[in-house]
Design an enzyme around this catalytic site. Structure first.
Site, PDB file in Angstrom:
ATOM      1  N   ASP A 229       0.813  -1.225   0.000  1.00 22.40           N
ATOM      2  CA  ASP A 229       0.000   0.000   0.000  1.00 22.40           C
ATOM      3  C   ASP A 229       0.841   1.268   0.000  1.00 22.40           C
ATOM      4  OD1 ASP A 229      -2.451   1.275  -0.130  1.00 22.40           O
ATOM      5  OD2 ASP A 229      -2.552   1.557   2.038  1.00 22.40           O
ATOM      6  N   ASP A 230       1.994   1.209  -0.693  1.00 29.65           N
ATOM      7  CA  ASP A 230       2.823   2.405  -0.760  1.00 29.65           C
ATOM      8  C   ASP A 230       2.664   3.145  -2.085  1.00 29.65           C
ATOM      9  OD1 ASP A 230       4.089   0.647  -2.416  1.00 29.65           O
ATOM     10  OD2 ASP A 230       5.846   0.378  -1.136  1.00 29.65           O
TER      11      ASP A 230
ATOM     12  N   LYS B  36       2.571   1.666  -5.434  1.00 29.62           N
ATOM     13  CA  LYS B  36       3.237   1.153  -6.641  1.00 29.62           C
ATOM     14  C   LYS B  36       2.266   1.088  -7.821  1.00 29.62           C
ATOM     15  CE  LYS B  36       4.471  -2.619  -4.580  1.00 29.62           C
ATOM     16  NZ  LYS B  36       3.983  -2.278  -3.232  1.00 29.62           N
ATOM     17  N   SER B  37       1.118   0.468  -7.601  1.00 30.21           N
ATOM     18  CA  SER B  37       0.156   0.318  -8.696  1.00 30.21           C
ATOM     19  C   SER B  37      -0.382   1.677  -9.150  1.00 30.21           C
ATOM     20  CB  SER B  37      -1.005  -0.589  -8.268  1.00 30.21           C
ATOM     21  OG  SER B  37      -0.537  -1.893  -7.989  1.00 30.21           O
TER      22      SER B  37
ATOM     23  N   ASP C  19       5.083  -4.662 -11.769  1.00 39.92           N
ATOM     24  CA  ASP C  19       4.526  -4.215 -10.492  1.00 39.92           C
ATOM     25  C   ASP C  19       4.467  -5.431  -9.584  1.00 39.92           C
ATOM     26  OD1 ASP C  19       3.196  -2.858  -8.469  1.00 39.92           O
ATOM     27  OD2 ASP C  19       1.230  -3.298  -9.314  1.00 39.92           O
TER      28      ASP C  19
ATOM     29  N   MET D  68       3.810  12.284  -0.679  1.00 42.41           N
ATOM     30  CA  MET D  68       4.256  13.533  -0.051  1.00 42.41           C
ATOM     31  C   MET D  68       3.071  14.468   0.214  1.00 42.41           C
ATOM     32  SD  MET D  68       7.525  13.459   0.556  1.00 42.41           S
ATOM     33  CE  MET D  68       7.871  15.201   0.825  1.00 42.41           C
TER      34      MET D  68
ATOM     35  N   LEU E 132       5.100 -46.924   8.999  1.00 41.43           N
ATOM     36  CA  LEU E 132       4.972 -46.327  10.325  1.00 41.43           C
ATOM     37  C   LEU E 132       5.747 -47.125  11.370  1.00 41.43           C
ATOM     38  CD1 LEU E 132       1.137 -45.531  10.306  1.00 41.43           C
ATOM     39  CD2 LEU E 132       2.992 -43.851  10.160  1.00 41.43           C
TER      40      LEU E 132
ATOM     41  N   SER F  45      11.590 -43.538   7.418  1.00 41.21           N
ATOM     42  CA  SER F  45      11.859 -42.658   6.256  1.00 41.21           C
ATOM     43  C   SER F  45      10.566 -42.008   5.765  1.00 41.21           C
ATOM     44  CB  SER F  45      12.556 -43.420   5.136  1.00 41.21           C
ATOM     45  OG  SER F  45      11.893 -44.618   4.800  1.00 41.21           O
TER      46      SER F  45
END
Length: 634
Positions: free
Chosen positions: A34-35, A37-38, A110, A167, A469, A542
């Site tokens: 959420d900075d 980019k898109s 992106d 900004m 097992l 194993s």
């Protein structure tokens, strides 16, 4: 065709020609969630005038439906194509977009900001020339900012923009911008990142994206678009590097033509140049450089070509053709940086497929030397790597390969690890250097080989690998089989899980990592015993398919016989001869298979023994019958 149609066709042709000779820049946007980019990429697409009217109309409608900015157009919706992304307001996959200006063409990736999608970011960054690292001015440098920066330094990103976005939400504060710049410079210095451009901007409002705007008169640097249009692409640097071409295909359409096709990773090549093929070390000279459009006088980095040589030498897919003066190195053990990209952790000793250039080999991480804390860059001890962890590891391959340190050539120094069972990519890494021991250790020739030893014993060596097992009856049945073989004069040895842990593997516990190492050691011991001509019986739980596959891969075809001793959990728990299930149920025994640790049943064993339907003697007889059928014994 009408006159107007002719004019439209001519306009399209002129438009395409105008773009044909432009340079191409590939770049990535990354950072925390959420900075913006898109939103940034959406604005770049919008400003480049490459959107159709119906696209704009759709985005305007979607902005009202999904957007959060009132009547403003939500540019992020141009990129966030997945419905899940639009509903959550995040990016969860890598979205590639193309746009163009009068000066240059662009392909932008992106990438997701959430930590769990770090693998997508690594994928997007692997083929780009520059990176835009987005920082939300309100929050500054976050963990994911540091993580992506560290990854940028690992992959050798040469051109980095730190775009301090939003900004407008901090009143276009110069002081806030400078605070973030200083904080990031301190961190970047530790990573060795030097060529950094800092740009304050608002992707939503458009400030300093295409034009400077009037909100930040104190900023005198380039706009983002001005930077992207002028930053130097690394083609010239690649052409100055030594010649490398990983062979992708041996091209032989007829007896008169034998060429080797691939893309030039670095350097240049001309007819007459001396070349060396790695890892074989054989040399020759280039006779022709063939392409679909005709022969070339010279090929450069980025071109796909077919080389024809003067000599008939053996070259296969995965080999690397180099200049003879500075050829690729060869080795089978390395120190690497590794980014782990899967929910299941990396466990040392577990086998993976490694793709390096056009080569695919079997690889094992033998040791995690340390993990890197992306916040502090501190080196911390680690026995495994979890999702998105970054570690320095030792890597061992099943054969020597041609390579270069990643910082010298990305195509021959960058690799991915692939899960052998699912074919999923689980890790991405960079080769640092070959370990010295890989150059000093060689296989010693011996005159008495496996065939001679087996012939003297009158049998075919094999491994009978019992899996199932705890309490399934593996040791009981294996013991009966060995008694029958011994009575018949066969030469055998039984490796039992408990017995081995008293000696060879007494240092190992029962974590997943220790279980993997336990089976790796047993597989190597079984291989030595098979080389001695023995019939080896191994009775181990194993629990993991990948480790059983590792043991199978150590043997030659037909030597590994997987026997699934299939007993339902409730039956095995009712037997409980050692009281282990009761301890596990009481919480006194951790990582117990079937209770709090998984058992991966064989999907196609060589022999499937259902112990609720047969006795131990009947199971042993079925195994003896299989050995005769396969001519292991007479």
């Amino acid at each position: 065709m009408s006159h107007s149609s002719d004019m439209i066709a001519e306009d399209i042709e002129q438009y395409l020609k105008s773009h044909e000779h432009k340079g191409l820049l590939r770049f990535i946007t990354c950072g925390s969630v959420d900075d913006g980019k898109s939103t940034l990429i959406g604005r770049l697409l919008f400003e480049s005038k490459l959107l159709f009217e119906d696209q704009l109309a759709a985005i305007e409608a979607d902005s009202k439906k999904y957007g959060t900015q009132g009547n403003e157009m939500d540019f992020a919706l141009l990129v966030d194509g997945l419905a899940a992304e639009r509903e959550q307001g995040i990016t969860i996959d890598v979205a590639y977009r193309f746009f163009s200006t009068n000066k240059r063409k662009f392909i932008v990736a992106d990438t997701p900001g959430h930590e769990q999608y770090t693998r997508n970011m690594v994928t997007g960054a692997s083929t780009t020339d520059a990176a835009i690292l987005m920082v939300d001015a309100r929050y500054g440098i976050l963990t994911q900012t540091r993580r992506h920066s560290f990854l940028m330094s690992l992959i050798g990103m040469r051109h980095l923009v730190v775009a301090i976005n939003k900004m407008d939400l901090v009143d276009y504060s110069k002081q806030r911008f400078e605070e973030i710049v200083e904080e990031y410079k301190v961190f970047a210095k530790q990573l060795g990142l030097e060529e950094i451009t800092f740009i304050p901007m608002s992707a939503l409002k458009g400030d300093n994206v295409i034009e400077h705007g009037h909100h930040m008169p104190w900023y005198h640097g380039p706009t983002l678009m001005a930077y992207l249009e002028t930053v130097e692409v690394d083609d010239e640097r690649l052409q100055r590097n030594p010649f490398r071409m990983p062979v992708q295909w041996v091209n032989r359409p007829n007896l008169d033509f034998r060429g080797f096709t691939g893309m030039v990773s670095s350097g240049t090549v001309k007819p007459g140049d001396a070349i060396r093929v790695q890892p074989s070390g054989k040399s020759s000279r280039v006779a022709r450089i063939y392409t679909y459009d005709g022969d070339l006088e010279m090929a450069v980095a980025g071109q796909s070509i077919t080389l024809l040589l003067d000599d008939e030498i053996d070259i296969s897919r995965g080999d690397v053709i180099s200049g003879v003066e500075r050829p690729s190195q060869t080795a089978d053990q390395f120190e690497t940086s590794l980014v782990w990209m899967h929910e299941q952790p990396l466990l040392p000793g577990r086998p993976y497929l490694m793709k390096l250039g056009t080569q695919t080999v079997s690889a094992t991480v033998t040791d995690v030397k340390y993990q890197v804390n992306v916040n502090t860059l501190e080196h911390t001890a680690a026995k495994q790597l979890d999702l998105n962890a970054i570690g320095i590891c030792t890597l061992s391959l099943d054969r020597a390969v041609a390579f270069d340190p990643y910082q010298e050539c990305q195509d021959t120094g960058g690799f991915i690890l692939i899960d052998r069972m699912t074919n999923n990519t689980v890790g991405a890494g960079m080769l640092h250097f070959a370990l010295r021991r890989s150059q000093n250790i060689h296989m010693q020739h011996v005159d008495i080989d496996k065939q001679a030893r087996a012939l003297s014993k009158g049998q075919q060596p094999a491994v009978l690998w019992f899996t199932g097992l705890s309490g399934a009856g593996k040791s009981t049945i294996a013991n009966l089989v060995e008694k029958k073989l011994h009575a018949a004069g066969q030469h055998t040895y039984l490796l039992d899980g408990d017995n081995v842990r008293h000696g060879l593997n007494r240092d190992l516990g029962f974590t997943d990592a220790d279980r993997v190492e336990n089976i790796r050691r047993v597989g190597e011991m079984a291989k030595i015993m098979v080389d001695a001509g023995l019939i080896v019986l191994t009775a181990f739980i194993s629990p993991f398919r990948s480790e059983r596959q590792l043991a199978r891969d150590l043997m030659e075809d037909g030597e590994f016989i997987e026997i699934f001793v299939d007993t339902p959990l409730d039956v095995a728990e009712e037997r409980d001869p050692k009281g282990l299930y009761r301890k596990a149920r009481r919480g006194e025994l951790k990582n117990f298979t079937g209770i709090d640790s998984a058992y991966e049943a064989p999907e196609s064993p060589d022999l499937h023994l259902r112990t609720t339907e047969m006795s131990s003697d009947e199971a042993a007889d079925a195994i003896i019958g299989l050995l005769r059928e396969r001519h292991v014994i007479a």
